[in-house]
Design an enzyme around this catalytic site. Structure first.
Site, PDB file in Angstrom:
ATOM      1  N   ASN A  60     -59.079 -16.670 -86.400  1.00  0.00           N
ATOM      2  CA  ASN A  60     -59.762 -17.276 -87.547  1.00  0.00           C
ATOM      3  C   ASN A  60     -59.810 -16.274 -88.685  1.00  0.00           C
ATOM      4  OD1 ASN A  60     -60.778 -19.836 -86.248  1.00  0.00           O
ATOM      5  ND2 ASN A  60     -61.672 -18.313 -84.877  1.00  0.00           N
ATOM      6  N   ASP A  89     -64.912 -24.147 -72.165  1.00  0.00           N
ATOM      7  CA  ASP A  89     -64.204 -25.039 -73.079  1.00  0.00           C
ATOM      8  C   ASP A  89     -63.178 -25.819 -72.275  1.00  0.00           C
ATOM      9  OD1 ASP A  89     -63.576 -26.012 -75.762  1.00  0.00           O
ATOM     10  OD2 ASP A  89     -61.656 -24.991 -75.452  1.00  0.00           O
TER      11      ASP A  89
END
Length: 503
Positions: free
Chosen positions: A160, A96
């Protein structure tokens, strides 16, 4: 009743390529992950499914929970050309931007998160070992589980949480912001000095968190610039009519398993209380961004924060009030939404850590990273006589997060563990039993050659005699071992599995 709090952690790791003139973090991250994939493939061990790509069909980082994207806001770019592996434990391991990142599979409770976060560390260690085997003599890839390079650059550890779409976002903002600003007293990983513009290490020789210096807004879409305490990315990876996913970017990556447990466990309970409108007195902080840094810089835990109602309270006092509300919530609503047994342990540990911080912070050095790190640094200063600005203190800070077993300092400071070595080893390749990650992971174990792509909410099969077949997984609590375990085990091929799913 509150939605079951299925949760996950995405950790961006710091990486350095030692032994070369100039370390390129993107190529180093790719080399690291590819070395792991090749090693697992060569040894025949369960782990990644090398031929299965990540399906970017549902990636929409520009979607904003407020309905509109403010002018000038820049959503994170989706990079589809870098390494992206799907693991048989249901996790995603990928590059990422300039970091190796590992996203845990969807977990059913905070303890499961701790298990898969520990498994992630083991995967990164195995990756370093694999890379060492293919690099020239004198070169090495070194991975750190931290959030700052000490030069003004930060990288995240995101959480999350599955939430009910019907919960007003404004209510989430007020309740969650208060928790995020004040939970730092037990979730902070600790940092020598400051990287905030206008502040100096003489003013802030040590602070509670790695990340507080880098937040500029109360609410917003961005994750790498103008970072907000509440991120508005509206990308549920589930049935968008029923669910939202609260994407939390304000936390540190923890070396302490207890801190990870409390970070996720307390937040899941607070979010459940928000959904059930059971948070008690509304505690709104008057200046959240300023207070985020104020709490982080307050190693004495005595600074008071201005509240919107004109009163003041310390972060510790606010956390005591949130815990009191959580106790009452558990009595009235129960804690099934976070796992009843795990939820009860969260409450007990929450109380124990707050009591320890109040009585003597050093008493929780085995549970709280910043306390453990501060004790380590103070002992080093006493031993060497160095001053607060000494570069050796920054080096020791970094070494606290070093994942190499022979160099790791955090593994030698007496942190309490919650996960056994056997549990961590199993979680490297086996998915959780109680979320849809089970279906993803078991299908990858059994039918990888007949899967072309996967992501959080679908798997794309190619069984040869029909068009590609996408199997949606829009309900995160289904696809568990109880739901589909026998079906998968009894299917000899993916085609047979699909036929039985249709039946």
């Amino acid at each position: 009743m509150a939605t079951r709090k299925i949760c996950g952690i995405e950790t961006e790791f710091g990486i350095v390529h030692r032994g070369v003139e100039e370390s390129n973090p993107i190529s180093a991250s790719s080399l690291l992950i590819n070395a792991y994939l090749a090693h697992v493939s060569a040894t025949g061990a369960r782990g990644p499914a090398p031929k299965v790509g990540w399906d970017f069909e549902d990636e929409s980082p520009a979607s904003d929970a407020r309905g509109i994207v403010p002018v000038g806001a820049m959503a994170p770019e989706v990079e589809t050309h870098l390494v992206n592996a799907v693991l048989t434990n249901g996790a995603r391991y990928y590059v990422d931007h300039a970091h190796p990142e590992l996203s845990t599979p969807e977990c059913g409770d905070a303890r499961s998160i701790v298990v898969y976060d520990r498994a992630a560390e083991e995967i990164l260690r195995a990756s370093m070992t694999a890379a060492r085997g293919i690099l020239p003599p004198g070169e090495e890839l070194v991975v750190y589980k931290n959030n700052s390079d000490g030069k003004g650059n930060s990288y995240g550890c995101h959480e999350n949480y599955l939430m009910d779409r019907a919960t007003p976002f404004g209510r989430i903002v007020v309740g969650a912001t208060t928790h995020f600003v004040t939970r730092q007293i037990f979730t902070g990983a600790g940092k020598v000095g400051t990287e905030a513009p206008g502040s100096s290490s003489e003013e802030v020789p040590f602070q509670l968190t790695q990340r507080a210096d880098f937040f500029e807004e109360e609410v917003g879409l961005e994750t790498t610039l103008k970072r907000p305490i509440i991120n508005t990315r509206d990308e549920p990876h589930a049935d968008a009519q029923r669910y939202r996913r609260l994407h939390v970017i304000v936390g540190d990556a923890n070396m302490s398993e207890v801190a990870t447990f409390l970070k996720v466990g307390t937040t899941a309970i607070v979010l459940a209380m928000i959904e059930d409108d059971a948070l008690g007195r509304e505690i709104a902080i008057a200046s959240p961004v300023r207070s985020l840094r104020s709490v982080s810089y307050d190693v004495g835990l005595s600074a008071t924060l201005a509240l919107a109602d004109g009163t003041r309270a310390t972060a510790l006092e606010i956390q005591w009030e949130l815990l009191d509300s959580a106790r009452k919530y558990a009595e009235t609503f129960g804690l099934d939404c976070v796992g009843a047994e795990v939820g009860a342990e969260v409450l007990d540990r929450w109380e124990s850590v707050l009591a320890g911080l109040e009585e003597d912070p050093m008493s929780v050095a085995a549970q709280v990273d910043w306390v453990a790190k501060r004790r380590l640094l103070e002992a080093y200063r006493e031993r060497t006589g160095c001053d607060v600005g000494d570069a050796r203190l920054r080096a020791l800070d970094l070494q606290y997060h070093d994942l190499r077993p022979e160099r790791s300092v955090s593994s030698r400071v007496g942190l309490e563990t919650m996960v056994t070595a056997a549990e961590a080893t199993e979680a490297i390749s086996e998915p959780p039993l109680d979320t849809r990650a089970y279906f993803r992971g078991r299908c990858l174990q059994r039918f990888a050659d007949e899967i072309v792509a996967a992501n959080w909410d679908s798997i794309v099969f190619d069984v040869g005699d029909e068009p590609l077949r996408r199997v949606p997984m829009m309900e995160p609590s289904r696809g568990t071992a109880e739901h589909v375990g026998r079906l998968i085990d009894e299917s000899r091929t993916a085609a047979e599995l699909l036929a039985r799913l249709d039946g």
